[in-house]
Design a protein around this motif. Sequence first.
Motif, short mmCIF file in Angstrom:
data_model
loop_
_atom_site.label_atom_id
_atom_site.label_comp_id
_atom_site.label_asym_id
_atom_site.label_seq_id
_atom_site.Cartn_x
_atom_site.Cartn_y
_atom_site.Cartn_z
N VAL A 164 0.85 -1.19 0.00
CA VAL A 164 0.00 0.00 0.00
C VAL A 164 0.88 1.24 0.00
CG1 VAL A 164 -1.92 -1.13 1.18
CG2 VAL A 164 -0.11 -0.02 2.52
N ARG A 165 0.25 2.37 -0.38
CA ARG A 165 0.88 3.68 -0.29
C ARG A 165 0.00 4.56 0.60
NH1 ARG A 165 4.54 5.54 -4.02
NH2 ARG A 165 3.48 7.57 -4.18
N LEU A 219 2.01 7.68 11.48
CA LEU A 219 1.52 8.53 10.41
C LEU A 219 0.09 8.94 10.76
CD1 LEU A 219 2.73 6.61 7.23
CD2 LEU A 219 3.78 8.62 8.27
N LYS A 220 -0.21 10.23 10.63
CA LYS A 220 -1.53 10.69 11.03
C LYS A 220 -2.06 11.72 10.05
CE LYS A 220 -0.07 14.57 13.92
NZ LYS A 220 -0.17 15.22 15.24
N ASP A 221 -3.36 11.90 10.07
CA ASP A 221 -4.00 13.03 9.39
C ASP A 221 -4.97 13.65 10.39
OD1 ASP A 221 -6.06 11.22 9.49
OD2 ASP A 221 -6.11 10.84 7.33
N ASP A 222 -5.95 14.40 9.93
CA ASP A 222 -6.82 15.11 10.85
C ASP A 222 -7.85 14.21 11.52
OD1 ASP A 222 -8.05 14.57 8.48
OD2 ASP A 222 -9.12 16.48 8.33
N ARG A 223 -7.96 12.92 11.07
CA ARG A 223 -8.99 12.06 11.64
C ARG A 223 -8.51 10.69 12.11
NH1 ARG A 223 -13.26 12.32 6.83
NH2 ARG A 223 -11.28 12.18 5.71
N VAL A 259 4.66 10.40 1.65
CA VAL A 259 3.93 9.27 1.07
C VAL A 259 4.76 8.03 1.34
CG1 VAL A 259 3.02 8.21 -1.02
CG2 VAL A 259 2.85 10.68 -0.70
N ALA A 260 4.25 7.12 2.19
CA ALA A 260 4.98 5.92 2.60
C ALA A 260 4.50 4.73 1.80
CB ALA A 260 4.79 5.67 4.09
N THR A 261 5.45 3.95 1.31
CA THR A 261 5.14 2.73 0.56
C THR A 261 5.60 1.55 1.40
OG1 THR A 261 5.47 3.88 -1.53
CG2 THR A 261 5.51 1.48 -1.58
N SER A 264 9.83 2.56 1.61
CA SER A 264 10.35 3.76 0.99
C SER A 264 9.50 4.95 1.38
CB SER A 264 10.40 3.63 -0.54
OG SER A 264 9.09 3.51 -1.08
N LEU A 265 10.13 6.15 1.36
CA LEU A 265 9.45 7.40 1.71
C LEU A 265 9.66 8.42 0.61
CD1 LEU A 265 10.15 8.04 5.52
CD2 LEU A 265 7.96 7.53 4.46
N GLU A 266 8.63 9.21 0.35
CA GLU A 266 8.71 10.31 -0.60
C GLU A 266 8.06 11.54 0.00
OE1 GLU A 266 6.82 9.16 -4.16
OE2 GLU A 266 8.05 7.37 -4.50
#
Length: 521
Positions: free
Chosen positions: A36-37, A58-62, A88-90, A108-110
């Motif tokens: 997944v990404r 890894l987090k977002d607003d929810r 963006v983590a793969t 990997s990280l981008e």
Amino acid sequence: MENTRKDDSLRNVAEYSVSEISLALKRTVEDAYGHVRVRGEISGFRGQHASGHCYFALKDDRARIEAVIWRGAFSRLKFPPQEGLEVVATGRLTTYPGSSKYQIVIESLEPAGAGALMALLEQRKRKLAAEGLFADERKKRLPFMPKVIGVVTSPTGAVIRDIIHRISDRFPVHVIVWPVRVQGETAGSEVAAAVTGFNALTPEGPIPRPDILIVARGGGSLEDLWGFNDEAVVRAVASSGIPVISAVGHETDWTLIDLAADCRAPTPTGAAEMAVPVKAELEANLARLSARLKAAVSRDLERRRQHTRALSRALPSADQLFALPRRRFDEAGGRLMRGLYITTQRKRLRFDGKRLSIATLDRRIAELKRRAGQCGGRLPVVYLGLVHRLRVRFDRDAARISARARLERISLFKERLAATISRKDRAMDLRKERARSAYEQCIRLVESLSYVKVLERGFALVRDAEDRPLKRAADLHPGQALRLQFSDDSAGAIATGKPLEKQERRKRGAPAESGSQGSLF
């Protein structure tokens, strides 16, 4: 009755232990989300653990998801994770049965978006600037008239055509192109390898070493130009012994290679204009300077000629200059004959008054013998007196020198002798070491020049039946016995046909030679 039936159905459901249900959930999650990404903000990052692994979230607003980067994957990341950076983590999803949590194992990280790229770019810029890679004092001056120019760019784009066209118009020189990719994941490593490869060339080699390098690419977005912000590219340009012109993007674009290069051009065409002067302007300037030089020489000669004329008018004539010396010469010539006559008369009178005779010579010889005999009689007395004085002086000096002084003097001589012997041993060891180093260097030189090294790279030496090497295909004829020398052994062969001419090979569609990525054109 209904409750009884419900209880019976619950009794028929299979029972799982905690470990079994945890492993079942782990397999289900890994099968459903094997790769997944995930986009999110890094939270709780505290650097690498003592084991080399990294644990954060890894987090977002929810929502929030745990993340881990194993030590092997961390060493392959293009940039290190940072707290608060959106990425963006793969990777793959899995669970940790020990705490009943699911997590993503990142491979990997981008950076996510231009904002993250700019933040990473600023961080890398501060790091390299602190190392002094952007300092003005380390930048080199561009040569005024380079003989060879090396260009690092894509061989298929319009950039290389613009550079070659502008160099041909201004001042045609030898241009060597090192083809690289100017966009993508491998762009940075290929550009760094090209700059390092150009610096590894020698002036005496088959491919001349460039006097100046141009690293060029057309315009693009920040993501398109990201390969030229690679740390390996910046370090390769900063350590280059050849002056480097950076011509990446348009005038408004900038990358880290622009700061590390010795000169930045607004466009690739501008880089070509910086690299070489205009030949027509140089010729016109040279003609103008030549005309000025001729005019200046003519004016200087005329000025000196007029000055010489003015000085000549102030000088007396030749008759006036030689009048007095000529008169003195005539008077001396007149007195010469008279003086010669008088001198001759005086010599004649002196000679006549003292004529030589045998009796005169005998008396002279007898007088000399008498004086010699007197000197010979005094010689033993003088010799004995000299010996006596030397003996007295020797006895007086010997009396002053005591036995202790003699021992100290002998000890001093022994110390000097021991020091001399130790210096001799060190000198001999140093001489041997130098001779050994020179011998080993000669051995390495012989090995590097030996054709056996060439055979080890996959080449073969072709000889005829008389063991003579064959250098051209035109020397072969069908049925000729050949001897192929490889790196480990030799083998026999038979020539089966004549060599094809170049035109015949082209007609038959022989494949053209092409170098692999990273070769020199």
